[in-house]
Design a protein around this motif. Structure first.
Motif, PDB file in Angstrom:
ATOM      1  N   GLY A 131       0.841  -1.186   0.000  1.00 34.69           N
ATOM      2  CA  GLY A 131       0.000   0.000   0.000  1.00 34.69           C
ATOM      3  C   GLY A 131       0.878   1.239   0.000  1.00 34.69           C
ATOM      4  O   GLY A 131       1.867   1.300   0.740  1.00 34.69           O
ATOM      5  N   ALA A 132       0.538   2.222  -0.828  1.00 28.71           N
ATOM      6  CA  ALA A 132       1.376   3.424  -0.928  1.00 28.71           C
ATOM      7  C   ALA A 132       0.513   4.681  -0.922  1.00 28.71           C
ATOM      8  O   ALA A 132      -0.518   4.746  -1.589  1.00 28.71           O
ATOM      9  CB  ALA A 132       2.229   3.384  -2.190  1.00 28.71           C
ATOM     10  N   ILE A 133       0.957   5.661  -0.152  1.00 27.04           N
ATOM     11  CA  ILE A 133       0.306   6.966  -0.088  1.00 27.04           C
ATOM     12  C   ILE A 133       1.258   7.974  -0.714  1.00 27.04           C
ATOM     13  O   ILE A 133       2.439   8.037  -0.344  1.00 27.04           O
ATOM     14  CB  ILE A 133      -0.019   7.346   1.369  1.00 27.04           C
ATOM     15  N   GLY A 154       9.178  -7.945  -7.006  1.00 25.78           N
ATOM     16  CA  GLY A 154       8.145  -8.973  -7.147  1.00 25.78           C
ATOM     17  C   GLY A 154       6.800  -8.602  -6.556  1.00 25.78           C
ATOM     18  O   GLY A 154       5.931  -9.457  -6.402  1.00 25.78           O
ATOM     19  N   ASN A 155       6.620  -7.310  -6.217  1.00 23.56           N
ATOM     20  CA  ASN A 155       5.378  -6.855  -5.619  1.00 23.56           C
ATOM     21  C   ASN A 155       4.468  -6.177  -6.651  1.00 23.56           C
ATOM     22  O   ASN A 155       4.905  -5.775  -7.718  1.00 23.56           O
ATOM     23  CB  ASN A 155       5.670  -5.814  -4.528  1.00 23.56           C
ATOM     24  N   THR A 156       3.206  -6.016  -6.276  1.00 19.03           N
ATOM     25  CA  THR A 156       2.335  -5.062  -6.947  1.00 19.03           C
ATOM     26  C   THR A 156       1.983  -4.005  -5.904  1.00 19.03           C
ATOM     27  O   THR A 156       2.334  -4.132  -4.728  1.00 19.03           O
ATOM     28  CB  THR A 156       1.060  -5.717  -7.496  1.00 19.03           C
ATOM     29  N   VAL A 157       1.295  -2.927  -6.319  1.00 18.37           N
ATOM     30  CA  VAL A 157       1.082  -1.808  -5.404  1.00 18.37           C
ATOM     31  C   VAL A 157      -0.306  -1.209  -5.590  1.00 18.37           C
ATOM     32  O   VAL A 157      -0.815  -1.135  -6.708  1.00 18.37           O
ATOM     33  CB  VAL A 157       2.184  -0.732  -5.595  1.00 18.37           C
ATOM     34  N   VAL A 158      -0.890  -0.817  -4.482  1.00 16.83           N
ATOM     35  CA  VAL A 158      -2.152  -0.074  -4.493  1.00 16.83           C
ATOM     36  C   VAL A 158      -1.872   1.315  -3.937  1.00 16.83           C
ATOM     37  O   VAL A 158      -1.366   1.456  -2.819  1.00 16.83           O
ATOM     38  CB  VAL A 158      -3.233  -0.767  -3.644  1.00 16.83           C
TER      39      VAL A 158
END
Length: 462
Positions: A131-133, A154-158
């Motif tokens: 999670g990213a702000i 290897g991650n995805t991000v919201v």
């Protein structure tokens, strides 16, 4: 406005119009009306990304770099158009810096020990969905930079972007997913919501499938992340002082400080927010700033007027953040030529335009009786953020003493602040500088967890 500038403006308007239509029909890549849906989509994409080889991830990242370069001017103009903050030319440079100097899969390494009792590996593995702000000061730059690093691991991000820059942020997220699809990767490597709010941020921070949160923003945002109960990477506020001693090249120091202070209208958190100079060089420093570097020397009355506008009712006026010097002076009825790019004045460290992180090209100069006094005042002005600081000196002992006292994640010596990000200096680029949580300049390896794999009494073949 030139023909080419008009064409870009037309493209920006067209992009924003298309985004409005896409929003109405929910047709954008990675954009959802509900935060839970965004997280679920990113989770499905991460299962694919986690199985991809490093070469496959790097192919996607290479395409992200290409698209970032191709869209640098459009993203820059969108950011300025939507937020009213910053400088288009400088934002173009920041996007180019992201494309060229953000670490990719080369930052993901393996440590190995081999001996009589076998083989042990320490490898960097993904967290999963991060999670990213992100802030409105560097909306697309932060999103692009974060995604390159997170994907490499290897991650995805919201993302939960700042609402004041949502259109620019969504366009960047569209580009990221298009780059992935074109390179044979999945959609939704980066996701967001159409209307980010405190509620969507809270959902993201509390969601069971978000093990790591990276926050780039003000102290309130970072504090909320660090109180979430999750692993947090906090890139918070700074009030970077630039110290100038009697051994410095004063003319160059004036140029470097003003260049750094005015870059993107002082929006970068690393930018020089004030200067502390030993008394013997203050007048010379101010002379070069005013006579050679496009600075306007504000009178006491003008300082008071600026304070009233900039610190409206004792609080930072958001309508002034990221504005250029000419605009700020115009707000108090002072007309200046276009070459004026910074407002300077001398004052005590407690002056509200000095002690407050303004994110505007207003530079207060604090006079120090000697170097030790300069250190003491600079440390006070940095407010314990441990973020960034700068020094202009040819005395190695002075530089060392200051570095130990200020104890910041970044210290730039004899250069403009942006050298810290690899622009005119060595090293990689990042737009998430985690001073609060200690990671410093984040990169792909920051967004991974260390895993130890041990084979006993085998695979040592020496």
């Amino acid at each position: 406005m030139s023909v080419s500038e008009q064409m870009v403006q037309d493209i920006v308007q067209e992009v924003m119009a298309k985004m409005q239509v896409a929003s109405e029909v929910s047709g954008s890549h990675g954009v959802f009306s509900d935060m839970n849906d965004a997280i679920e989509a990113a989770k499905k994409a991460q299962k694919i990304v986690g199985r991809m080889s490093m070469d496959q991830r790097e192919n996607i990242i290479s395409n992200i770099r290409k698209k970032t370069m191709e869209n640098a001017e459009i993203l820059a103009r969108m950011g300025v158009h939507e937020t009213g903050m910053g400088n288009v030319g400088h934002k173009i440079l920041k996007h180019q810096l992201v494309a060229e100097k953000t670490p990719g899969t080369e930052d993901i390494t393996t440590t190995a020990w081999s001996g009589d009792r076998g083989l042990t590996l320490i490898e960097m593995g993904p967290f999963g969905v991060i999670g990213a702000i992100t802030p409105c000061t560097n909306p697309s730059e932060t999103i692009l930079c974060n995604t390159i690093g997170m994907l490499a691991g290897g991650n995805t991000v919201v993302f939960n972007p700042h609402p004041a820059a949502i259109k620019t942020s969504i366009h960047a997220i569209n580009l990221l997913n298009e780059a992935s699809l074109e390179a044979g990767g999945p959609d939704n490597i980066a996701c967001t919501v159409e209307k980010p709010t405190m509620e969507t941020s809270n959902i993201m921070m509390k969601h069971k499938d978000i093990p790591l949160i990276a926050a780039t923003g003000g102290p309130g945002v970072v504090t909320a992340v660090l109180s979430s109960g999750k692993r947090g990477i906090g890139a918070g506020a700074g009030n970077p002082p630039a110290l100038v001693d009697e051994t410095a090249d004063i003319r160059k120091a004036a140029e470097d400080i003003v260049n750094g202070c005015t870059f993107d209208n002082n929006l970068p958190c690393i930018a020089e927010k004030e200067a502390v100079a030993v008394t013997s060089v203050v007048d010379e420093l101010m002379h070069y700033m005013v006579n050679e570097q496009g600075c306007y020397l504000a009178s006491k009355e003008e300082q008071d007027a600026l304070t009233a506008v900039v610190m409206k009712d004792g609080r930072l006026n958001r309508h002034c953040v990221g504005r250029d010097a000419k605009t700020l002076l115009g707000m108090i009825g002072v007309s200046v030529p276009d070459n004026i790019r910074c407002i300077v004045f001398e004052g005590p460290k407690e002056h509200p335009l000095i002690t407050t992180e303004l994110m505007m090209p207003i530079l207060g100069i604090v006079r120090a009786k000697d170097f030790d006094d300069a250190i003491e005042q600079a440390v006070w002005l940095e407010h314990g953020n441990r973020h960034s600081a700068h020094i202009h000196s040819k005395n190695v002992d002075n530089i060392t003493k200051y570095a130990k006292a200020i104890d910041t994640a970044i210290l730039v010596k004899n250069g403009p602040s942006y050298a810290a990000l690899g622009f005119g200096g060595e090293g990689y680029c990042t737009f998430t500088i985690a001073s609060r949580t200690g990671e410093g300049l984040t990169s792909a390896s920051t967004f991974t967890k260390r895993r130890r794999c041990v084979m006993t009494d085998s695979l040592c073949i020496r």
